[in-house]
Design an enzyme around this catalytic site. Structure first.
Site, PDB file in Angstrom:
ATOM      1  CB  SER A 149      65.695 -73.230 -50.904  1.00  0.00           C
ATOM      2  OG  SER A 149      66.826 -72.486 -51.243  1.00  0.00           O
ATOM      3  CG  ASP A 329      67.877 -70.729 -43.592  1.00  0.00           C
ATOM      4  OD1 ASP A 329      68.951 -70.349 -44.091  1.00  0.00           O
ATOM      5  OD2 ASP A 329      66.868 -71.031 -44.255  1.00  0.00           O
ATOM      6  CG  HIS A 362      69.044 -72.932 -46.690  1.00  0.00           C
ATOM      7  ND1 HIS A 362      67.851 -72.241 -46.598  1.00  0.00           N
ATOM      8  CD2 HIS A 362      69.143 -73.351 -47.989  1.00  0.00           C
ATOM      9  CE1 HIS A 362      67.253 -72.233 -47.788  1.00  0.00           C
ATOM     10  NE2 HIS A 362      68.012 -72.897 -48.633  1.00  0.00           N
TER      11      HIS A 362
END
Length: 400
Positions: A149, A329, A362
């Site tokens: 991320s 995601d 995610h």
């Protein structure tokens, strides 16, 4: 089995110039290390954290229950990033609230808590601060830099800011910049915080309060985006809490239903889950830190200085890459990772890419998935093998 981790801090007196033009006169970085740095200082791996994580990547703290590091399933002895082979470093970013200098600390120039006056920080600033820590630890080059991320953005930025210091970059569930939808989510979360009456323009510390209502809403919104629709339906669906279900089955009056709504009584299991996560978050996370870090996410865009060309921006990179994305995601979709892959291939860089079919959204980059972990394990085994071959060649005097 987790190992014991020991948090450390290092103070830097030399001013740090920031991308904004401001200068941080002096600052402290919190960090942890795991494993042993080899004699050649060539086996260091830097792990960069995402929004609400910290330097506590792996292991547990002595005498503390539920103190596992945020990537404890990834880093440690015998784990994909094996600390029996690598010296792993986790650093808490500037502006955070877990030990590194941030808005809740005192500004030595004024004698007051920084609050909203803490300077704007960017991904590039974090990377430069991390580089100074590595200098102090005597580490000239990294065997790898890794992150998921926002941590993946830092890993990518490392390859552009300090290309000569990185041999491998592992970028997981990340993107070359945020799209408009992601910026919008961040802005709504920030507005929830700054419009909380307890925010006081970011100087709530002086008033002895915390803008918990805003933090709770920000966390609830963020948490929704971290999960996939499939996972939310599988875990919660439209399941009512038992008391509510009984009331509904008993055909409660309209007046009773209106009362439950007006008093914000929790009816659905998903509501209970989100409020639980939000309450926990508001107890430990700093509101100004949330604003700073989401802005750093928004600002990251290495292609901006190259006419929007990511390929031109990534032409500076010299290392090998592994990129990983997850099919469900939607916050950092596989298409965003493929943008990075295409730009690297245009520059004839050595890049491997895997798209994992996982249902978790995610958050998949933090969870146990045998295919994902085996992939990372195999990649780091290759790095360790190359290090061993290089060491052997240098010992025999046959290295180029």
């Amino acid at each position: 089995m987790s190992f014991l981790a020991t948090p450390r801090t290092m103070h830097f007196a030399a001013p740090l110039p920031l991308q904004s033009g401001a200068v941080l006169a002096g600052y402290t970085l919190a960090y942890e290390t795991y494993g042993t740095l080899n004699a050649e200082r060539s086996n260091a791996v830097l792990v960069c954290h995402a929004l609400n994580a910290s330097h506590h990547v792996a292991g547990v703290y002595a005498g503390q229950e539920r103190s596992e590091g945020w990537w404890d399933n990834m880093v440690g002895p015998g784990k994909p990033v094996d600390t029996e082979r690598f010296f792993v470093i986790g650093v808490n970013n500037l502006g955070s609230c877990f030990g590194s200098t941030g808005p809740a600390d005192v500004n030595s120039a004024t004698g007051r808590v920084w609050g909203a006056d803490f300077p704007v920080v960017t991904v590039e600033d974090w990377v430069n601060a991390q580089a100074r820590l590595l200098d102090a630890l005597g580490i000239g080059a990294l065997a790898a830099v890794m992150g998921g991320s926002l941590g993946g953005m830092q890993a990518l930025s490392w390859t552009l800011q300090h290309p000569q210091r990185v041999r491998h970059a592992v970028v997981v569930a990340s993107a070359p910049n945020l799209n408009a939808e992601n910026i919008a989510f961040n802005e709504v979360a920030r507005r929830a915080i700054v419009t909380d009456p307890d925010f006081h323009g970011g100087h709530f510390y002086e008033h002895g309060v915390v803008p918990k209502r805003g933090l709770r809403i920000a966390r609830m919104l963020g948490h929704i985006t971290y999960l996939s629709d499939d996972v939310m339906n599988a875990k919660f669906g439209r399941q009512l809490r038992r008391a509510t279900e009984a009331a509904v089955e008993g055909a409660v009056s309209l007046e009773a239903q209106t009362y439950r709504y007006s008093t914000q009584e929790i009816e659905f299991q998903i509501e209970s889950y989100l409020r639980h996560q939000a309450d926990k978050f508001s107890e430990y996370f700093d509101a100004n830190t949330y604003l700073l870090i989401t802005r750093a996410l928004d600002y990251f865009d290495p292609a901006r200085g190259y006419g929007g060309s990511l390929a031109r921006a990534l032409s500076r990179a010299r290392c090998r890459f592994l990129l990983v994305s997850f099919t469900t995601d939607w916050r950092f979709s596989p298409a965003r990772s493929r943008e990075i892959v295409r730009a690297l291939l245009e520059n004839r860089r050595d890049v491997s890419y895997a798209e994992i079919d996982a249902p978790h959204g995610h958050d998949a980059f933090l969870l146990d998935d045998a295919r994902y972990h085996d992939l990372v394990r195999s990649y780091f085994y290759g790095i360790a093998r190359d290090l061993a071959v290089g060491q052997s060649a240098r010992a025999e005097g046959t290295a180029p």
